[in-house]
Design a protein around this motif. Structure first.
Motif, mmCIF file in Angstrom:
data_model
loop_
_atom_site.group_PDB
_atom_site.id
_atom_site.type_symbol
_atom_site.label_atom_id
_atom_site.label_comp_id
_atom_site.label_asym_id
_atom_site.label_seq_id
_atom_site.Cartn_x
_atom_site.Cartn_y
_atom_site.Cartn_z
ATOM 1 N N ALA A 19 1.232 -1.391 0.086
ATOM 2 C CA ALA A 19 -0.277 0.062 0.455
ATOM 3 C C ALA A 19 0.935 1.473 -0.045
ATOM 4 O O ALA A 19 0.118 1.975 -0.633
ATOM 5 N N GLU A 20 1.724 1.393 0.735
ATOM 6 C CA GLU A 20 2.705 2.694 0.655
ATOM 7 C C GLU A 20 3.957 2.750 -0.419
ATOM 8 O O GLU A 20 3.565 3.612 -0.977
ATOM 9 N N GLY A 21 4.404 1.291 -1.047
ATOM 10 C CA GLY A 21 4.862 1.123 -2.890
ATOM 11 C C GLY A 21 2.931 2.694 -3.833
ATOM 12 O O GLY A 21 4.026 2.794 -4.499
ATOM 13 N N LYS A 52 2.942 14.001 0.145
ATOM 14 C CA LYS A 52 2.449 14.140 1.585
ATOM 15 C C LYS A 52 3.332 13.371 2.290
ATOM 16 O O LYS A 52 3.177 12.243 1.141
ATOM 17 N N SER A 53 4.060 12.929 2.981
ATOM 18 C CA SER A 53 4.379 11.727 3.616
ATOM 19 C C SER A 53 3.457 10.498 3.493
ATOM 20 O O SER A 53 1.417 10.371 3.470
ATOM 21 N N TYR A 54 3.536 9.566 3.080
ATOM 22 C CA TYR A 54 2.434 7.900 3.307
ATOM 23 C C TYR A 54 1.794 7.982 4.971
ATOM 24 O O TYR A 54 0.546 7.690 5.146
ATOM 25 N N GLN A 55 2.889 7.888 5.773
ATOM 26 C CA GLN A 55 1.754 7.627 7.352
ATOM 27 C C GLN A 55 1.272 8.969 7.589
ATOM 28 O O GLN A 55 0.040 9.700 8.414
ATOM 29 N N GLU A 56 1.113 10.409 6.721
ATOM 30 C CA GLU A 56 0.135 11.538 6.973
ATOM 31 C C GLU A 56 -0.612 11.606 6.102
ATOM 32 O O GLU A 56 -2.080 11.688 7.018
#
Length: 72
Positions: A19-21, A52-56
């Motif tokens: 998902a992050e990829g 935007k970062s994936y974590q955000e």
């Protein structure tokens, strides 16, 4: 049964990485869309959102889902 649980756990962990990829792989496309903004201020806002970062992103998505659940 133990082997099944190990494979299931591995697939579960890899799906999170996938998902992050996917999120990062679409960054260029999101940035390209920003080029069609009507003003430089809109373009900057779009670019900030696109990078935007994936974590955000994930945190904001979870907050939106909780808000939706609370409305029902």
């Amino acid at each position: 049964m133990r082997k099944f649980m190990s494979v299931f756990g591995l697939v579960f962990l890899l799906s999170g990485c996938a998902a992050e990829g996917w999120y990062h792989s679409w960054e260029d496309e999101r940035l390209e869309r920003c080029q069609y903004a009507k003003s430089s201020a809109e373009r900057r806002e779009c670019e900030l959102e696109a990078t935007k970062s994936y974590q955000e992103y994930k945190r904001e998505r979870e907050q939106a889902l909780k808000a939706t659940e609370n409305q029902t």
